[in-house]
Scaffold this motif. Structure first.
Motif, PDB file in Angstrom:
ATOM      1  N   GLU A 113      14.756   2.233   6.760  1.00 33.01           N
ATOM      2  CA  GLU A 113      14.596   0.823   6.406  1.00 33.01           C
ATOM      3  C   GLU A 113      13.107   0.439   6.491  1.00 33.01           C
ATOM      4  OE1 GLU A 113      16.642  -1.645   9.169  1.00 33.01           O
ATOM      5  OE2 GLU A 113      16.352  -3.448   7.957  1.00 33.01           O
ATOM      6  N   ALA A 114      12.437   0.970   7.509  1.00 33.15           N
ATOM      7  CA  ALA A 114      11.009   0.678   7.700  1.00 33.15           C
ATOM      8  C   ALA A 114      10.198   1.168   6.506  1.00 33.15           C
ATOM      9  CB  ALA A 114      10.522   1.340   8.987  1.00 33.15           C
ATOM     10  N   LEU A 115      10.491   2.394   6.078  1.00 35.52           N
ATOM     11  CA  LEU A 115       9.754   2.964   4.949  1.00 35.52           C
ATOM     12  C   LEU A 115       9.999   2.134   3.688  1.00 35.52           C
ATOM     13  CD1 LEU A 115       7.997   5.182   3.694  1.00 35.52           C
ATOM     14  CD2 LEU A 115      10.078   6.547   3.388  1.00 35.52           C
ATOM     15  N   LYS A 116      11.262   1.753   3.485  1.00 38.89           N
ATOM     16  CA  LYS A 116      11.620   0.949   2.308  1.00 38.89           C
ATOM     17  C   LYS A 116      10.850  -0.387   2.322  1.00 38.89           C
ATOM     18  CE  LYS A 116      15.794  -0.539   0.170  1.00 38.89           C
ATOM     19  NZ  LYS A 116      17.088  -1.053   0.519  1.00 38.89           N
ATOM     20  N   SER A 117      10.758  -1.000   3.488  1.00 37.57           N
ATOM     21  CA  SER A 117      10.046  -2.285   3.594  1.00 37.57           C
ATOM     22  C   SER A 117       8.554  -2.105   3.319  1.00 37.57           C
ATOM     23  CB  SER A 117      10.194  -2.876   5.001  1.00 37.57           C
ATOM     24  OG  SER A 117      11.520  -2.924   5.411  1.00 37.57           O
ATOM     25  N   ALA A 118       7.976  -1.033   3.871  1.00 37.91           N
ATOM     26  CA  ALA A 118       6.533  -0.800   3.678  1.00 37.91           C
ATOM     27  C   ALA A 118       6.232  -0.509   2.207  1.00 37.91           C
ATOM     28  CB  ALA A 118       6.077   0.357   4.561  1.00 37.91           C
ATOM     29  N   ILE A 119       7.090   0.265   1.573  1.00 42.14           N
ATOM     30  CA  ILE A 119       6.872   0.578   0.146  1.00 42.14           C
ATOM     31  C   ILE A 119       6.974  -0.707  -0.684  1.00 42.14           C
ATOM     32  CG2 ILE A 119       7.916   1.735  -1.854  1.00 42.14           C
ATOM     33  CD1 ILE A 119       8.458   4.150  -0.034  1.00 42.14           C
ATOM     34  N   LYS A 120       7.931  -1.550  -0.348  1.00 40.70           N
ATOM     35  CA  LYS A 120       8.093  -2.824  -1.088  1.00 40.70           C
ATOM     36  C   LYS A 120       6.832  -3.688  -0.954  1.00 40.70           C
ATOM     37  CE  LYS A 120      11.437  -6.659  -1.402  1.00 40.70           C
ATOM     38  NZ  LYS A 120      11.734  -6.775  -2.809  1.00 40.70           N
ATOM     39  N   ILE A 121       6.294  -3.733   0.268  1.00 36.93           N
ATOM     40  CA  ILE A 121       5.069  -4.515   0.494  1.00 36.93           C
ATOM     41  C   ILE A 121       3.929  -3.960  -0.370  1.00 36.93           C
ATOM     42  CG2 ILE A 121       3.229  -4.990   2.186  1.00 36.93           C
ATOM     43  CD1 ILE A 121       5.421  -5.309   4.313  1.00 36.93           C
ATOM     44  N   MET A 122       3.752  -2.642  -0.320  1.00 40.76           N
ATOM     45  CA  MET A 122       2.628  -2.027  -1.049  1.00 40.76           C
ATOM     46  C   MET A 122       2.788  -2.208  -2.561  1.00 40.76           C
ATOM     47  SD  MET A 122       0.730  -0.911   1.387  1.00 40.76           S
ATOM     48  CE  MET A 122      -0.460   0.249   0.728  1.00 40.76           C
ATOM     49  N   LYS A 123       3.999  -1.994  -3.063  1.00 37.93           N
ATOM     50  CA  LYS A 123       4.238  -2.082  -4.518  1.00 37.93           C
ATOM     51  C   LYS A 123       4.126  -3.511  -5.032  1.00 37.93           C
ATOM     52  CE  LYS A 123       7.620   0.767  -6.669  1.00 37.93           C
ATOM     53  NZ  LYS A 123       7.003   1.995  -6.988  1.00 37.93           N
ATOM     54  N   GLU A 124       4.707  -4.460  -4.286  1.00 34.61           N
ATOM     55  CA  GLU A 124       4.831  -5.822  -4.825  1.00 34.61           C
ATOM     56  C   GLU A 124       3.687  -6.758  -4.439  1.00 34.61           C
ATOM     57  OE1 GLU A 124       8.814  -7.384  -4.258  1.00 34.61           O
ATOM     58  OE2 GLU A 124       9.684  -5.418  -4.718  1.00 34.61           O
ATOM     59  N   SER A 125       2.940  -6.402  -3.377  1.00 33.32           N
ATOM     60  CA  SER A 125       1.837  -7.303  -2.992  1.00 33.32           C
ATOM     61  C   SER A 125       0.479  -6.769  -3.437  1.00 33.32           C
ATOM     62  CB  SER A 125       1.813  -7.517  -1.477  1.00 33.32           C
ATOM     63  OG  SER A 125       1.283  -6.377  -0.814  1.00 33.32           O
ATOM     64  N   GLY A 126       0.379  -5.450  -3.547  1.00 33.22           N
ATOM     65  CA  GLY A 126      -0.920  -4.856  -3.865  1.00 33.22           C
ATOM     66  C   GLY A 126      -1.824  -4.748  -2.640  1.00 33.22           C
ATOM     67  N   GLY A 127      -1.268  -5.017  -1.448  1.00 28.57           N
ATOM     68  CA  GLY A 127      -2.044  -4.867  -0.202  1.00 28.57           C
ATOM     69  C   GLY A 127      -2.444  -3.424   0.013  1.00 28.57           C
ATOM     70  N   HIS A 128      -3.396  -3.228   0.935  1.00 25.15           N
ATOM     71  CA  HIS A 128      -3.956  -1.887   1.116  1.00 25.15           C
ATOM     72  C   HIS A 128      -3.401  -1.151   2.328  1.00 25.15           C
ATOM     73  CE1 HIS A 128      -7.436  -4.338  -0.696  1.00 25.15           C
ATOM     74  NE2 HIS A 128      -6.728  -3.816  -1.669  1.00 25.15           N
ATOM     75  N   ALA A 129      -2.717  -1.876   3.216  1.00 24.91           N
ATOM     76  CA  ALA A 129      -2.221  -1.262   4.447  1.00 24.91           C
ATOM     77  C   ALA A 129      -1.195  -2.202   5.070  1.00 24.91           C
ATOM     78  CB  ALA A 129      -3.381  -1.053   5.427  1.00 24.91           C
ATOM     79  N   VAL A 130      -0.427  -1.682   6.021  1.00 23.17           N
ATOM     80  CA  VAL A 130       0.518  -2.548   6.748  1.00 23.17           C
ATOM     81  C   VAL A 130       0.186  -2.535   8.236  1.00 23.17           C
ATOM     82  CG1 VAL A 130       2.405  -2.240   5.082  1.00 23.17           C
ATOM     83  CG2 VAL A 130       2.247  -0.694   7.063  1.00 23.17           C
ATOM     84  N   LYS A 131       0.633  -3.576   8.937  1.00 22.27           N
ATOM     85  CA  LYS A 131       0.478  -3.631  10.397  1.00 22.27           C
ATOM     86  C   LYS A 131       1.860  -3.786  11.027  1.00 22.27           C
ATOM     87  CE  LYS A 131      -1.391  -7.297  12.741  1.00 22.27           C
ATOM     88  NZ  LYS A 131      -0.234  -7.739  13.566  1.00 22.27           N
ATOM     89  N   MET A 132       2.043  -3.071  12.140  1.00 22.75           N
ATOM     90  CA  MET A 132       3.335  -3.077  12.827  1.00 22.75           C
ATOM     91  C   MET A 132       3.130  -3.281  14.315  1.00 22.75           C
ATOM     92  SD  MET A 132       4.616   0.367  10.932  1.00 22.75           S
ATOM     93  CE  MET A 132       6.273   0.500  11.563  1.00 22.75           C
TER      94      MET A 132
END
Ligand code: KIV
Length: 272
Positions: free
Chosen positions: A103-122
């Protein structure tokens, strides 16, 4: 092929690592919308966090817990459209990575694909290890967050300084080492004693960005609306106010209301 402007050299996770290696301090602020992110970037900030503090600052919630993945993506994509230089890091909201690593990976991929952000923070240490590994192995840069982690506010019970006791401090150092060894590119340390933050920054290889963690770390982050004085009520000891926008905005709007009421606005030059 890159579509970046040739004139602007983008800040990357590698830039931040090089800055730490050269002992150059890293500046970071939050932003949640296009207009303010544009100004923050123009000012020369190194990194922007699209923080889940948007839940408090933009939506008026008491905690960061209610903000959704879709809402974070909306804020992050607005910021990304404004930014030419800074690295844009997007907070993974509560409930999108704690369940399991798939689920975590799916959420991170969604963020990267749909926002265009460069990294995530957890937020978190050992308890989110599997998710961090999975996200990193997909090629997504991850920033850790230890100390006061607002997504766990109901576990802590208060927003007071964390890791004052030896046991919690030792655990924090272990978690910081683990996140660094796993390959995270940076770590936020929130509201912990300055001597502990210093020790972490000296111990681990990756940049340590502090908020309420003293000045012997590799960089600083503040919430934009707090440091600009838009929010007047929030006054923690670590916060320095660089402007009093509340007063400026209030007086501008009061003047407008007054002008409309006296039919002073619009005048002849302001009409067609
Ligand atoms: O969401 C946020 O703004 C943060 C910072 C306080 C580090 O996580």
């Amino acid at each position: 092929m890159s579509t970046y402007s040739a004139e602007v050299k983008r800040v990357t996770t590698h830039t931040l690592q090089e800055m730490k290696n050269r002992n150059e301090k890293i500046s970071m602020l939050t932003a949640y919308d296009f207009s303010l992110a544009k100004i923050v970037d123009e000012a020369g900030i190194d990194a922007i966090l699209v923080g889940d503090s948007a839940s408090n600052v933009m939506a008026g919630h008491e905690t960061t817990l209610p903000i959704t993945l879709e809402q974070m993506i909306y804020h992050a994509s607005s910021v990304v459209r404004a930014v030419k230089r800074a690295l844009v890091v997007v907070d993974m909201p509560f409930g999108t990575y704690q369940g399991n690593s798939t689920e975590a990976l799916k959420s991170a991929i969604k963020i990267m694909k749909e926002s265009g952000g460069h990294a995530v923070k957890m937020e978190g240490g050992q308890e989110i290890k599997e998710s961090v590994v999975r996200i990193l192995s997909a090629g997504i840069p991850v920033m850790g967050h230890l100390g006061l982690t607002p997504q766990s506010i109901y576990k802590f019970g208060t927003y007071t300084v964390r890791a004052k006791e030896e046991q919690e401090a030792e655990r924090l150092i272990e978690d910081a080492k683990m996140l660094s060894d796993l390959g995270c590119f940076g770590l936020v340390l929130e509201k912990i004693p300055a001597h502990l933050a210093k020790k972490v920054a000296e111990t681990i290889q990756i940049p340590v960005i502090g908020i309420g963690a003293g000045n012997e770390v590799d960089g600083q982050i503040l919430v934009l609306h707090d440091m600009l004085g838009i929010n007047k009520e929030f006054k923690p000891r670590f916060l320095r106010r660089y402007a009093d926008l509340h007063t400026i905005i209030l007086s501008g709007i009061k003047q407008y209301v007054d002008d409309v009421r006296k039919i002073d606005f619009p005048n002849e030059k302001e009409q067609y």
